[in-house]
Design an enzyme around this catalytic site. Structure first.
Site, PDB file in Angstrom:
ATOM      1  CB  ALA A  88      -0.895  -0.023   1.225  1.00 60.10           C
ATOM      2  CD  GLN A 131      -2.449  -2.230  -2.714  1.00 58.17           C
ATOM      3  OE1 GLN A 131      -1.900  -2.231  -1.618  1.00 58.17           O
ATOM      4  NE2 GLN A 131      -3.305  -3.183  -3.088  1.00 58.17           N
ATOM      5  CE1 TYR A 179      -6.379  -0.219   4.727  1.00 56.74           C
ATOM      6  CE2 TYR A 179      -6.038  -1.414   2.681  1.00 56.74           C
ATOM      7  CZ  TYR A 179      -5.753  -1.241   4.026  1.00 56.74           C
ATOM      8  OH  TYR A 179      -4.864  -2.057   4.676  1.00 56.74           O
ATOM      9  N   GLY A 225       1.273 -14.022  -1.685  1.00 58.86           N
ATOM     10  CA  GLY A 225       1.894 -13.163  -0.687  1.00 58.86           C
ATOM     11  C   GLY A 225       2.848 -13.966   0.156  1.00 58.86           C
ATOM     12  NE  ARG A 226      -0.859 -15.857   3.924  1.00 65.30           N
ATOM     13  CZ  ARG A 226      -2.008 -16.350   4.354  1.00 65.30           C
ATOM     14  NH1 ARG A 226      -2.150 -16.650   5.634  1.00 65.30           N
ATOM     15  NH2 ARG A 226      -3.016 -16.551   3.529  1.00 65.30           N
TER      16      ARG A 226
HETATM   17  C1  LIG Z   1       2.329  -8.927   5.537  1.00 64.98           C
HETATM   18  C2  LIG Z   1       1.160  -8.666   4.630  1.00 64.98           C
HETATM   19  C3  LIG Z   1       0.835  -7.366   4.290  1.00 64.98           C
HETATM   20  C4  LIG Z   1      -0.236  -7.109   3.424  1.00 64.98           C
HETATM   21  N1  LIG Z   1      -0.472  -5.832   3.016  1.00 64.98           N
HETATM   22  C5  LIG Z   1      -1.346  -5.613   2.012  1.00 64.98           C
HETATM   23  C6  LIG Z   1      -1.403  -4.358   1.366  1.00 64.98           C
HETATM   24  O1  LIG Z   1      -0.641  -3.434   1.674  1.00 64.98           O
HETATM   25  N2  LIG Z   1      -2.308  -4.194   0.372  1.00 64.98           N
HETATM   26  C7  LIG Z   1      -3.142  -5.197  -0.022  1.00 64.98           C
HETATM   27  O2  LIG Z   1      -3.938  -4.999  -0.922  1.00 64.98           O
HETATM   28  N3  LIG Z   1      -3.098  -6.407   0.562  1.00 64.98           N
HETATM   29  C8  LIG Z   1      -2.201  -6.654   1.542  1.00 64.98           C
HETATM   30  N4  LIG Z   1      -2.070  -7.919   2.058  1.00 64.98           N
HETATM   31  C9  LIG Z   1      -2.950  -9.001   1.557  1.00 64.98           C
HETATM   32  C10 LIG Z   1      -2.318  -9.682   0.347  1.00 64.98           C
HETATM   33  O3  LIG Z   1      -2.326  -8.828  -0.757  1.00 64.98           O
HETATM   34  C11 LIG Z   1      -3.038 -10.984  -0.044  1.00 64.98           C
HETATM   35  O4  LIG Z   1      -4.397 -10.721  -0.179  1.00 64.98           O
HETATM   36  C12 LIG Z   1      -2.852 -12.071   0.993  1.00 64.98           C
HETATM   37  O5  LIG Z   1      -1.562 -12.133   1.459  1.00 64.98           O
HETATM   38  C13 LIG Z   1      -3.322 -13.418   0.461  1.00 64.98           C
HETATM   39  O6  LIG Z   1      -2.385 -14.058  -0.318  1.00 64.98           O
HETATM   40  P1  LIG Z   1      -1.471 -15.262   0.272  1.00 64.98           P
HETATM   41  O7  LIG Z   1      -2.382 -16.269   0.863  1.00 64.98           O
HETATM   42  O8  LIG Z   1      -0.738 -15.759  -0.924  1.00 64.98           O
HETATM   43  O9  LIG Z   1      -0.602 -14.667   1.305  1.00 64.98           O
HETATM   44  C14 LIG Z   1      -1.021  -8.193   2.927  1.00 64.98           C
HETATM   45  C15 LIG Z   1      -0.686  -9.495   3.282  1.00 64.98           C
HETATM   46  C16 LIG Z   1       0.399  -9.749   4.105  1.00 64.98           C
HETATM   47  C17 LIG Z   1       0.764 -11.173   4.403  1.00 64.98           C
HETATM   48  S1  SF4 Z   2       6.070 -18.624   7.225  1.00 62.00           S
HETATM   49 FE1  SF4 Z   2       4.849 -17.403   8.617  1.00 62.00          FE
HETATM   50  S2  SF4 Z   2       5.867 -15.422   8.561  1.00 62.00           S
HETATM   51 FE2  SF4 Z   2       6.602 -16.523   6.758  1.00 62.00          FE
HETATM   52  S3  SF4 Z   2       5.217 -15.922   5.150  1.00 62.00           S
HETATM   53 FE3  SF4 Z   2       4.389 -17.777   6.032  1.00 62.00          FE
HETATM   54  S4  SF4 Z   2       2.918 -17.011   7.542  1.00 62.00           S
HETATM   55 FE4  SF4 Z   2       4.242 -15.323   7.038  1.00 62.00          FE
END
Ligand SMILES: Cc1cc2nc3c(=O)[nH]c(=O)nc-3n(C[C@H](O)[C@H](O)[C@H](O)COP(=O)(O)O)c2cc1C
Ligand code: SF4
Length: 706
Positions: free
Chosen positions: A60, A103, A192, A339-340
């Site tokens: 963001a 973003q 938001y 993401g993760r």
């Molecule tokens: C540490 C972290 C910070 C995030 N910050 C944002 C963000 O700034 N903007 C946003 O749209 N989504 C944010 N998200 C959500 C991710 O864009 C995404 O929807 C989410 O991680 C699901 O994907 P995953 O299961 O592959 O992690 C964040 C997720 C994580 C883990």
């Molecule tokens: S291992 Fe834990 S800290 Fe690392 S990305 Fe996955 S959930 Fe986040």
């Protein structure tokens, strides 16, 4: 070829991408004090690009920064001064063949920094006070930090404010283009400002920006049109929207989202990222929408929205690449944003492409990364301690001298240290006293299955290397001296002793270690005295046949039989106690957790704790933090709860999951023998998996440095 669809090139508007893997937007708090992208943000994104993602979306990025700010080190694009840092990120990312989107963001009702700075939060109307359990799961220090932010005040937007906001998004997009970015993503989700206008739950306006969906969507569509006007016809615009608000009655629904998506396309978007939001007053919901616990949670919504638009759909939310490959092939969405998984291993795309799938370091869904954001820290990743520190480690020393290193203890810290040392060219002996590798990570994997891929990965990494693994070997100073190591890494874990609770020596009381041994087929003198012949036979048979080495088998078999009575009291409400409570209650046990600490769940990251406590509540467990005068008696545990009421909980078995402390005895003995010792992991104080992985990295750095 596996993953051929996911790895095939894709297109968003005029933008060609080398594959369909996107680093989803993650606000990781790696910016500078003034919203600039500095060395930290540059190196973090460069590593993702090196790892092979097609598109990287920044976290963001505040278009009105500091107004609308959600994190202390959030990045920003509200002034021309921010262009320069962003340009460095783009250049670094492009250098490795990835593309960068910024973003665009205004935090609105989630802008904690507005509250902290005494500014009002921008919103469509003053929100209703929600009364969920969110705050109940906070530990006291977290509560204090939360309370320090203060109470929010609100700025209900006038039409003039709305014009300012729309212009800020457009100007931000213009600056992104000037910085050389390849695209922008308008953040229209996650509560938001645009999302708060879209939600019938938060938008109670009576003017043309409230009421009907057409009116509620007006702000987002004005933003998209203004951004398009600013950047011209060919610059790619992605819009992120909520497919629904989970657990929020009267909030955004998938039917709303489908219509909004169509309008967003008409307004000039080139792609839509399908996400979700939730009732933020409920603790469990924080892992039930855009950062979901359930795999593939948002994919049905992505597929539904895909059907009503003709632009590409970006989907995300705990999706395995293999699954995404199939869904993209079936036309259910177009790009997988992760993401993760990419925090855990930014090189995942490259490893997929090179067929090195077993080398991908897995995410264990521990929520450390997410929880850090809630507590206003920079993101950290449990399994990838380098994440966020790439800038400080560029060119980190890899030793030029090959050393002989003994690693004592085959738990997560020991395996990680051994793996790194072998990678860096050292000769490594890994000594483990039990008959297999894994240490505490084995039981942690039994209790929380998401940990198991890390156990498997670490073991596979050790096996694939030239590490000399010596099982069933006790590391004495004499043995070490005979190996003549240059360095010794001690990763022998914590000391667990039974705390002085009256009755702790009764035969129906098991320590956490004994419980662990019983489940995993190990035996000990204490266990022999405490368990029945039947249990001993079953445990021995399990160990002999190798069945108890198979955690999935143990997980399933324990549903049918476990050597524990119907009523179990767990004394200790930290990580181990609570995970055990869930494990046992899922296996039909009537579980009560008592602890003297005022709040349960220390050692569990905030977002995961909020989910676990809610789950335990749903299982109907008795949870008693703040208990006093805990006394174990035959068949029961007596205690006084935090309100002063006396209880007697029936207890066929009592498990004491407390009393864990660091233990340097072995390390001291080795030092005394003149060895160069590096202590890591729980032995130095309980730091769980994260502490073990980070310590291992740091110890190997020291060894490499000389
Ligand atoms: C540490 C972290 C910070 C995030 N910050 C944002 C963000 O700034 N903007 C946003 O749209 N989504 C944010 N998200 C959500 C991710 O864009 C995404 O929807 C989410 O991680 C699901 O994907 P995953 O299961 O592959 O992690 C964040 C997720 C994580 C883990
Ligand atoms: S291992 Fe834990 S800290 Fe690392 S990305 Fe996955 S959930 Fe986040």
């Amino acid at each position: 070829m596996p993953y051929s669809t996911l790895l095939s090139p894709g297109r968003i508007g005029a933008l060609e991408l080398r594959n369909r893997i996107v680093v989803t937007a993650m606000g990781v708090n790696f910016g500078e004090d003034d919203g600039q992208c500095g060395d930290r943000a540059v190196a973090y994104h460069e590593e993702q690009a090196r790892g092979g993602a097609g598109l990287i979306i920044s976290g963001a990025c505040g278009v009105m920064y500091p107004i609308g700010q959600v994190q202390p080190w959030q990045i920003a694009i509200s002034e021309d001064a921010h262009i320069q840092g962003l340009k460095r990120v783009v250049d670094a990312v492009n250098r490795h063949g990835s593309r960068l989107a910024v973003q665009l963001h205004q935090g609105g009702l989630n802008a904690v920094d507005d509250t902290a700075a005494g500014r009002p939060q921008w919103c469509p109307s003053v929100p209703e006070l929600a009364r969920g359990d969110f705050i109940d799961g906070f530990l006291l220090p977290e509560l204090e930090s939360f309370a320090r932010t203060g109470m929010p005040t609100y700025k209900v937007l006038t039409k003039e404010d709305i014009r300012t906001l729309v212009q800020a998004f457009a100007a931000g997009a213009g600056r992104a283009k000037e910085a050389g970015c390849d695209a922008v993503e308008v953040h229209g989700g996650h509560g938001y400002v645009p999302s708060s206008f879209l939600s019938p739950k938060t938008n109670k306006r009576t003017d043309e920006y409230g009421g009907s969906l057409e009116n509620r969507a007006r702000l987002l569509l004005e933003i998209v049109r203004a951004v398009r006007a600013e950047v011209g016809p060919d610059f790619p615009i992605i819009v992120k929207i909520d497919s629904r608000e989970v657990g929020r009655e009267g909030g955004i629904t998938i039917d709303h989202a489908k219509v909004t998506a169509r309008w967003v396309e008409e307004a000039g978007a080139d792609a839509i990222t399908v996400s979700a939001y939730h009732d933020s007053s409920q603790g469990k919901m924080h892992s039930a929408s855009n950062i979901p616990h359930e795999p593939n949670w948002n994919l049905p919504a992505a597929a539904a929205i895909k059907q009503v638009v003709s632009i590409p759909i970006i989907a995300s939310g705990r999706v395995e690449p293999e699954h995404a490959d199939a869904e993209i092939r079936d036309g259910r969405f177009d790009f997988l944003a992760m993401g993760r998984k990419l925090l855990a291993d930014p090189h995942l795309p490259r490893k997929l492409a090179e067929g090195r799938i077993e080398e991908i370091r897995p995410c264990i869904y521990c929520y450390t990364c997410v929880s850090a954001i809630y507590t206003r820290e920079s993101t950290r990743c449990t399994v990838n301690p380098e994440c966020g520190f790439e800038y400080a480690r560029e060119g980190a020393s890899r030793s030029t001298t090959r050393k002989r290193v003994a690693v004592v203890g085959g738990g997560p810290g020991g395996m990680e240290a051994a793996r790194r040392l072998a990678r860096d060219g050292h000769e490594v002996v890994l000594i483990e006293k039990s008959d297999r590798l894994g240490g505490t990570l084995r039981f942690a994997s039994l209790a929380y299955a998401a940990n198991e891929p890390l156990l498997d990965w670490l073991r596979a990494q050790v096996e694939a290397s030239e590490i000399d693994v010596r099982l069933e070997t006790v590391a004495t100073p004499e043995l070490l001296a005979s190996l003549a190591p240059d360095d010794v890494v001690v990763a022998t874990g914590a000391l667990r002793s039974l705390p002085p609770i009256p009755g702790a020596d009764l035969p129906h009381v098991l320590s956490g270690d004994e419980m662990r041994d019983m489940m995993l087929g190990a035996s000990s003198e204490a266990l022999k005295q405490k368990t029945s012949l039947m249990t001993r036979i079953a445990t021995r048979a399990g160990a002999a046949t190798g069945l108890t080495a198979n955690l999935d088998f143990v997980r399933k078999a324990t549903h049918a039989w476990m050597p524990l009575g119907k009523n179990v009291v767990i004394v200790g409400g930290e990580l181990v106690g609570l995970e055990l409570a869930e494990f046992l209650s899922e296996r039909g046990r009537n579980v009560t957790v008592v602890d003297e600490v005022p709040r349960l769940g220390a050692g569990i990251t905030l977002v995961r704790r909020l989910r676990l406590l809610a789950d335990l509540g749903e299982h109907g467990l008795g949870l008693y933090p703040g208990s006093k005068d805990i006394r174990i008696e035959p068949g029961q545990v007596c205690f006084t709860d935090d309100g002063g009421e006396a209880h007697t909980a029936p207890a066929d078995h009592v498990i004491v999951a407390k009393g864990t402390t660091g233990d340097s005895t072995q390390a001291e003995a080795f030092r005394h023998a003149g060895l160069r010792v590096h202590e890591i992991g729980d032995g130095t104080g309980v730091g769980y998996i994260e502490g073990a992985m980070r310590d291992a990295m740091e110890a190997v750095d020291v060894i490499n440095a000389g």
